[in-house]
Motif scaffolding. Structure first.
Motif, PDB file in Angstrom:
ATOM      1  N   ALA A 154      47.303  -7.586  -3.616  1.00  0.00           N
ATOM      2  CA  ALA A 154      46.583  -7.438  -5.081  1.00  0.00           C
ATOM      3  C   ALA A 154      45.138  -8.577  -5.116  1.00  0.00           C
ATOM      4  CB  ALA A 154      47.694  -7.227  -6.226  1.00  0.00           C
ATOM      5  N   SER A 155      44.408  -8.739  -6.251  1.00  0.00           N
ATOM      6  CA  SER A 155      43.569  -9.812  -5.684  1.00  0.00           C
ATOM      7  C   SER A 155      43.614 -10.495  -7.171  1.00  0.00           C
ATOM      8  CB  SER A 155      41.914  -8.970  -6.229  1.00  0.00           C
ATOM      9  OG  SER A 155      41.871  -8.689  -7.878  1.00  0.00           O
ATOM     10  N   THR A 156      43.931 -11.382  -6.790  1.00  0.00           N
ATOM     11  CA  THR A 156      44.572 -13.142  -7.864  1.00  0.00           C
ATOM     12  C   THR A 156      44.218 -13.994  -7.353  1.00  0.00           C
ATOM     13  OG1 THR A 156      47.019 -12.339  -6.750  1.00  0.00           O
ATOM     14  CG2 THR A 156      46.889 -14.303  -8.685  1.00  0.00           C
ATOM     15  N   PRO A 157      43.572 -15.120  -8.991  1.00  0.00           N
ATOM     16  CA  PRO A 157      43.003 -16.087  -9.084  1.00  0.00           C
ATOM     17  C   PRO A 157      43.259 -17.026  -7.846  1.00  0.00           C
ATOM     18  CG  PRO A 157      43.303 -15.047 -11.196  1.00  0.00           C
ATOM     19  CD  PRO A 157      44.358 -14.733  -9.837  1.00  0.00           C
ATOM     20  N   GLU A 158      42.485 -17.612  -6.744  1.00  0.00           N
ATOM     21  CA  GLU A 158      42.562 -18.140  -6.447  1.00  0.00           C
ATOM     22  C   GLU A 158      43.945 -19.288  -5.899  1.00  0.00           C
ATOM     23  OE1 GLU A 158      42.379 -19.603  -2.205  1.00  0.00           O
ATOM     24  OE2 GLU A 158      41.196 -18.028  -3.353  1.00  0.00           O
TER      25      GLU A 158
END
Lengths: 218, 190, 59
Positions: free
Chosen positions: B160-164
């Motif tokens: 999933a795309s998570t904030p860095e």
């Protein structure tokens, strides 16, 4: 200057909770009130200082093959002493911290510092390192409990850890709008996760800026 | 029936990880793959059940008899640590396949606060021997269940795309928060 | 006094088992088996994956 750096890194770049992610169990469990956080911070700092000093003193005597068992025995003895002292002088705090005082034995901060710092450094350096780590841990759990108590109950209160009848300060800001969930277990995970994430983001941005500046200078 | 209620209450309602905050470190550390989560869960179950029985007997037969109850913490941590060493050695000698599946997780258990916490709670809650054994089993089943569910969620979370800044532990803690909400819904079960 | 004797028994039991376990060779196929735990960022912990990378670098 170098001694001060050892002290400082426990609070900032090697903060046990926010950076090293050590001892999260107690940081989640006891951060419901500021008073609990201060009591736990005191207990952990005491054990940390004593363990670091003793292990650093004995670092040339302990055979390296059996060092982990020796550390565990030393730490367990110290924790029991602190537990008995708290039972005698801070009974209300002792009751509210419960099983998490004996569980300092398996808190990785203490075993971790013993293994990675006290076993290699002089007594004075180990003492300073333990102080820095203890202060870093205390500040971190104070920050978590600050947000949890403020959002969860709408106010803040601090009671003298040695005498539960003596209230240092107590105020309520937005009691009607308090979110009770934050004081529940789920709120503990949520608060700590968000805090670590925000701190990570800020430090990432700083590192990025620093590297960009370096590139510009070149 | 009372034992069954005790089991349900400790395994699901007062779950060791999500409501008592024990064993959060292994939950975050060994949950990248669901297979390793299962291995960890099984190893923890084995150790907690045996440790609950041994420490219960030692506390009432040795410490109480000789009036040295203040030695409880030191006795328990040493018994758990010895037990872990013994089980690891025993598995190495007797059953290599079992060692392959569980052995690697055993050294991680000595400093697992769920083991020490459960054995200490067995004494403070005044459980009998049978109750202590059931409690140990219930706690470890609760742990195994949560770490397995958690690992399956984290496998999806990886892509999933998570904030860095939130990658890794922060988002895992927030996932645990949502799981804690779900488990809190079981409160009316018993 | 009894407490000291009891402590001695436990410590020797633990250290004995610890050494015994250390000396027992790992079965075939498990020599390089390690559990990677990345729950904390303590590099000195032998279970931390980074620890192994540094070890192999030093060799």
């Amino acid at each position: 200057m170098k001694k001060f750096d050892i002290f400082k890194k426990g609070i900032t770049v090697e903060n046990p909770i926010f950076v090293l992610l050590l001892g999260l169990c107690s940081a989640l469990a006891i951060t419901t009130t500021l008073t609990n956080a201060i009591g736990m911070g005191l207990a952990v700092t005491c054990v940390l200082i004593l363990a670091n000093v003793i292990i650093s003193l004995l670092r040339k005597v302990i055979p390296s093959e059996i060092r982990i068992p020796v550390y565990i025995v030393i730490i367990a003895t110290l924790v029991k002493c602190v537990q008995l002292l708290m039972n005698a002088y801070m009974i209300s705090l002792y009751n509210s911290l419960g099983v998490f005082i004996p569980l300092i034995v398996v808190n990785c901060i203490i075993l971790g510092r013993a293994e990675s710092f006290a076993s290699k450094n002089t007594v004075l350096d180990s003492l300073i390192d333990a102080l820095g780590m203890g202060v870093g841990y205390t500040l971190a759990i104070l920050a978590v409990s600050f947000f949890r108590e403020l959002i969860g109950t709408g106010g803040l209160a601090l009671v003298n850890p040695f005498d539960s009848t003596q209230v240092i300060f107590q105020f309520s800001l937005f009691k009607e709008y308090a979110i009770g969930l934050i004081t529940q277990p789920a709120g503990a995970f949520l608060t700590l996760g968000t805090l670590i994430g925000v701190i990570n983001s800020i430090s990432n941005r700083r590192i990025k800026k620093a590297t960009e500046k370096k590139a510009e200078v070149k | 029936m009372e034992l069954f209620a005790l089991f349900i209450s400790l395994a699901l309602i007062n779950n060791v990880v999500l409501s008592k905050f024990l064993a959060v470190c292994p939950l975050l550390g060994v949950s990248k793959k669901s297979s390793s989560a299962l291995g960890m869960g099984a190893a923890v179950t084995f150790v907690i059940v045996i440790a609950s029985m041994i420490t219960h007997v030692l506390y009432y037969q040795v410490l109480v008899k000789f009036h040295i109850e203040y030695m409880d913490l030191i006795t328990f941590i040493l018994v758990i640590a010895s037990l872990v060493q013994f089980v690891e050695m025993f598995l190495k000698k007797v059953s290599p396949p079992l060692y392959k599946a569980l052995g690697v997780y055993l050294p991680l258990i000595t400093t697992n606060c769920a083991v020490l916490g459960t054995t200490l709670n067995n004494i403070t809650d005044g459980y009998s021997f049978i109750e202590a054994t059931v409690a140990g089993f219930a706690v470890s089943i609760g742990f195994a269940l949560v770490i397995y569910i958690f690992a399956t969620i984290r496998e999806r979370l990886e892509i999933a795309s998570t904030p860095e800044g939130f990658k890794g532990v922060p988002i895992a803690l927030i996932t645990a928060a949502i799981m804690a909400c779900a488990f809190a819904g079981l409160a009316g079960l018993v | 006094m009894i407490a000291l004797v009891w402590l001695m028994i436990l410590v020797f039991l633990y250290i004995g088992l610890y050494m015994w376990n250390k000396k027992t060779p790992k079965p075939k196929g498990c020599e390089n088996l390690t559990a990677d735990c990345d729950g904390c960022k303590l590099v000195d912990c032998t279970h931390n994956p980074v620890h192994h990378e540094e070890e192999t670098k030093n060799d």
